[in-house]
Design a protein around this motif. Structure first.
Motif, mmCIF file in Angstrom:
data_model
loop_
_atom_site.group_PDB
_atom_site.id
_atom_site.type_symbol
_atom_site.label_atom_id
_atom_site.label_comp_id
_atom_site.label_asym_id
_atom_site.label_seq_id
_atom_site.Cartn_x
_atom_site.Cartn_y
_atom_site.Cartn_z
ATOM 1 N N LYS A 278 -4.485 -6.147 -3.468
ATOM 2 C CA LYS A 278 -3.474 -6.181 -4.520
ATOM 3 C C LYS A 278 -2.624 -4.918 -4.380
ATOM 4 O O LYS A 278 -3.074 -3.931 -3.800
ATOM 5 C CB LYS A 278 -4.143 -6.229 -5.891
ATOM 6 C CG LYS A 278 -5.016 -7.470 -6.103
ATOM 7 C CD LYS A 278 -5.758 -7.393 -7.415
ATOM 8 C CE LYS A 278 -6.648 -8.616 -7.608
ATOM 9 N NZ LYS A 278 -7.442 -8.530 -8.866
ATOM 10 N N SER B 283 -1.796 -0.809 -8.968
ATOM 11 C CA SER B 283 -2.935 0.027 -9.352
ATOM 12 C C SER B 283 -2.909 1.315 -8.540
ATOM 13 O O SER B 283 -2.691 1.280 -7.327
ATOM 14 C CB SER B 283 -4.251 -0.717 -9.103
ATOM 15 O OG SER B 283 -4.314 -1.893 -9.893
ATOM 16 N N TYR C 145 -5.041 4.737 -7.519
ATOM 17 C CA TYR C 145 -6.355 5.360 -7.490
ATOM 18 C C TYR C 145 -6.253 6.778 -6.940
ATOM 19 O O TYR C 145 -5.554 7.023 -5.952
ATOM 20 C CB TYR C 145 -7.306 4.550 -6.610
ATOM 21 C CG TYR C 145 -7.451 3.107 -7.041
ATOM 22 C CD1 TYR C 145 -8.343 2.751 -8.046
ATOM 23 C CD2 TYR C 145 -6.677 2.105 -6.441
ATOM 24 C CE1 TYR C 145 -8.465 1.425 -8.450
ATOM 25 C CE2 TYR C 145 -6.796 0.782 -6.837
ATOM 26 C CZ TYR C 145 -7.690 0.449 -7.846
ATOM 27 O OH TYR C 145 -7.811 -0.852 -8.244
ATOM 28 N N LEU D 20 0.845 -1.184 0.000
ATOM 29 C CA LEU D 20 0.000 0.000 0.000
ATOM 30 C C LEU D 20 0.885 1.240 0.000
ATOM 31 O O LEU D 20 1.760 1.385 0.856
ATOM 32 C CB LEU D 20 -0.921 0.006 1.229
ATOM 33 C CG LEU D 20 -1.795 1.246 1.425
ATOM 34 C CD1 LEU D 20 -2.796 1.388 0.284
ATOM 35 C CD2 LEU D 20 -2.512 1.188 2.770
ATOM 36 N N ALA E 268 -8.164 0.234 3.061
ATOM 37 C CA ALA E 268 -7.164 -0.708 2.551
ATOM 38 C C ALA E 268 -6.645 -1.601 3.681
ATOM 39 O O ALA E 268 -6.494 -2.823 3.509
ATOM 40 C CB ALA E 268 -6.010 0.052 1.905
ATOM 41 N N ARG F 154 2.627 1.596 -12.171
ATOM 42 C CA ARG F 154 1.676 0.792 -12.937
ATOM 43 C C ARG F 154 2.391 -0.256 -13.787
ATOM 44 O O ARG F 154 1.872 -1.361 -13.988
ATOM 45 C CB ARG F 154 0.797 1.699 -13.794
ATOM 46 C CG ARG F 154 -0.134 2.590 -12.950
ATOM 47 C CD ARG F 154 -1.066 3.406 -13.821
ATOM 48 N NE ARG F 154 -1.984 2.539 -14.552
ATOM 49 C CZ ARG F 154 -2.858 2.986 -15.460
ATOM 50 N NH1 ARG F 154 -2.931 4.296 -15.720
ATOM 51 N NH2 ARG F 154 -3.658 2.146 -16.088
ATOM 52 N N SER G 88 -1.376 -1.450 -4.358
ATOM 53 C CA SER G 88 -2.214 -0.283 -4.654
ATOM 54 C C SER G 88 -1.574 1.007 -4.164
ATOM 55 O O SER G 88 -0.967 1.056 -3.093
ATOM 56 C CB SER G 88 -3.586 -0.426 -3.976
ATOM 57 O OG SER G 88 -4.228 -1.616 -4.362
ATOM 58 N N THR H 272 -4.958 4.689 -12.555
ATOM 59 C CA THR H 272 -5.665 3.456 -12.903
ATOM 60 C C THR H 272 -7.160 3.681 -12.808
ATOM 61 O O THR H 272 -7.937 3.199 -13.640
ATOM 62 C CB THR H 272 -5.268 2.321 -11.935
ATOM 63 O OG1 THR H 272 -3.857 2.146 -11.968
ATOM 64 C CG2 THR H 272 -5.972 1.025 -12.301
ATOM 65 N N PRO I 174 -12.629 -0.755 -4.825
ATOM 66 C CA PRO I 174 -11.430 -1.414 -5.360
ATOM 67 C C PRO I 174 -10.872 -2.464 -4.403
ATOM 68 O O PRO I 174 -11.101 -2.412 -3.188
ATOM 69 C CB PRO I 174 -10.441 -0.251 -5.528
ATOM 70 C CG PRO I 174 -11.290 0.967 -5.623
ATOM 71 C CD PRO I 174 -12.451 0.700 -4.732
ATOM 72 N N TYR J 122 -7.895 -3.425 -2.603
ATOM 73 C CA TYR J 122 -6.603 -2.885 -2.165
ATOM 74 C C TYR J 122 -5.669 -3.968 -1.635
ATOM 75 O O TYR J 122 -4.546 -3.660 -1.220
ATOM 76 C CB TYR J 122 -6.812 -1.826 -1.078
ATOM 77 C CG TYR J 122 -7.637 -0.642 -1.498
ATOM 78 C CD1 TYR J 122 -7.176 0.251 -2.462
ATOM 79 C CD2 TYR J 122 -8.890 -0.402 -0.919
ATOM 80 C CE1 TYR J 122 -7.936 1.337 -2.849
ATOM 81 C CE2 TYR J 122 -9.656 0.680 -1.296
ATOM 82 C CZ TYR J 122 -9.183 1.556 -2.267
ATOM 83 O OH TYR J 122 -9.944 2.633 -2.644
#
Length: 279
Positions: free
Chosen positions: A215, A196, A198, A122, A264, A191, A217, A237, A211, A213
């Motif tokens: 993954k 990703s 945001y 994160l 997240a 990216r 992020s 993204t 989303p 998070y």
């Protein structure tokens, strides 16, 4: 004992407090208050200490040498310690009611590669955040939410501004951070590494809790007055927003960062317990 306001160390402390360019040139900043100074010593960044005479008498005057050395040392080596009359010390302090101790501290430094290699996936990105209190709060919240680090545009407020340093409450020594020349280019690099990114934008966006998070992020928080800049918007993204009731148009930047980072964090905790599922 330093007795004159014209002493070179007093002048240097004042310059480090007031001049961002001088801080960058010297690679140092000022930590004010016992908690911050002891944190700087703990993380090996403390270089020099100035103690208000009244605090010295209250806390250290009758303490054993070993106790003083233990508290005010880096890697077992006691740093230089000076005292000054209250009136002289107060000239070097940034606060109206000084806590009585100032430390000259080496700036921590990190690379993007170090931040992206963190076990945490994160990342918080700040697009021209300008308020010192907001940045300090964001750094503290990033640590509490388990973020890997904070990446800032070069137009963001100086992290080593005395107000920011105090607002971090020591997190400045524990949260990796980086200023970048181009936030859009940094986002593109992230990216490319399957992260990703945001951005918090009201228009054409979906709720912040949709989303995944868990993954890798990144979350972008924009400028307090103007939000996220057009070039950064184009590099994202996706766009997210925090639903609000009443007539409120926006949240404080630090509050918005906290809301999304803790969502997240919540997702990571649920994933680890097997209770989180995305459809």
């Amino acid at each position: 004992m330093i007795t004159s306001e014209n002493n070179a160390k007093i002048k240097e402390l004042i310059k480090l407090q007031k001049n961002a360019r001088h801080r960058r040139k010297e690679g140092m900043f000022v930590a004010e208050g016992i908690k911050l100074v002891l944190e700087a010593a703990k993380y090996g960044k403390l270089r020099q200490v100035l103690i208000r005479e009244s605090l010295w008498h209250e806390r250290w005057k009758d303490a054993p040498e070993s106790e003083i050395a233990k508290e005010l040392s880096v890697d077992g080596n006691r740093v230089g310690v000076d005292t000054a009359p209250d009136s002289v010390f107060d000239m070097a302090a940034d606060t109206v009611t000084p806590q009585g101790i100032l430390g000259m501290v080496d700036m921590p430094a990190y690379s993007l590669e170090e931040i992206l290699a963190s076990p945490s996936s994160l990342y918080l990105l700040l697009d021209d955040l300008r308020d010192p209190g907001n940045l300090g709060t964001v750094i503290r919240t990033a640590e509490a939410a388990g973020a890997a680090g904070v990446i800032m545009s070069k137009g963001s407020v100086d992290l080593f501004n005395p107000k920011v340093v105090r607002a971090t409450m020591g997190a400045i020594f524990r949260v990796p951070f980086l200023y970048v020349e181009s936030l859009p280019e940094t986002i593109a690099q992230m990216r490319n590494e399957n992260i990703s990114v945001y951005g918090t934008i009201l228009e054409e966006s979906r709720p912040y809790d949709e989303p995944d998070y868990t993954k890798p992020s990144g979350i972008v928080i924009g400028n307090e007055a103007n939000g996220i800049s057009a070039p950064v918007r184009e590099s994202l993204t996706g766009r997210i927003h925090i639903p609000m009731q009443g007539s409120v148009e926006s949240l404080n930047a630090a509050v918005a960062a906290a809301v999304v980072m803790y969502e997240a964090s919540r997702q990571h905790r649920k994933r680890d317990t097997g209770l989180l599922k995305f459809h």
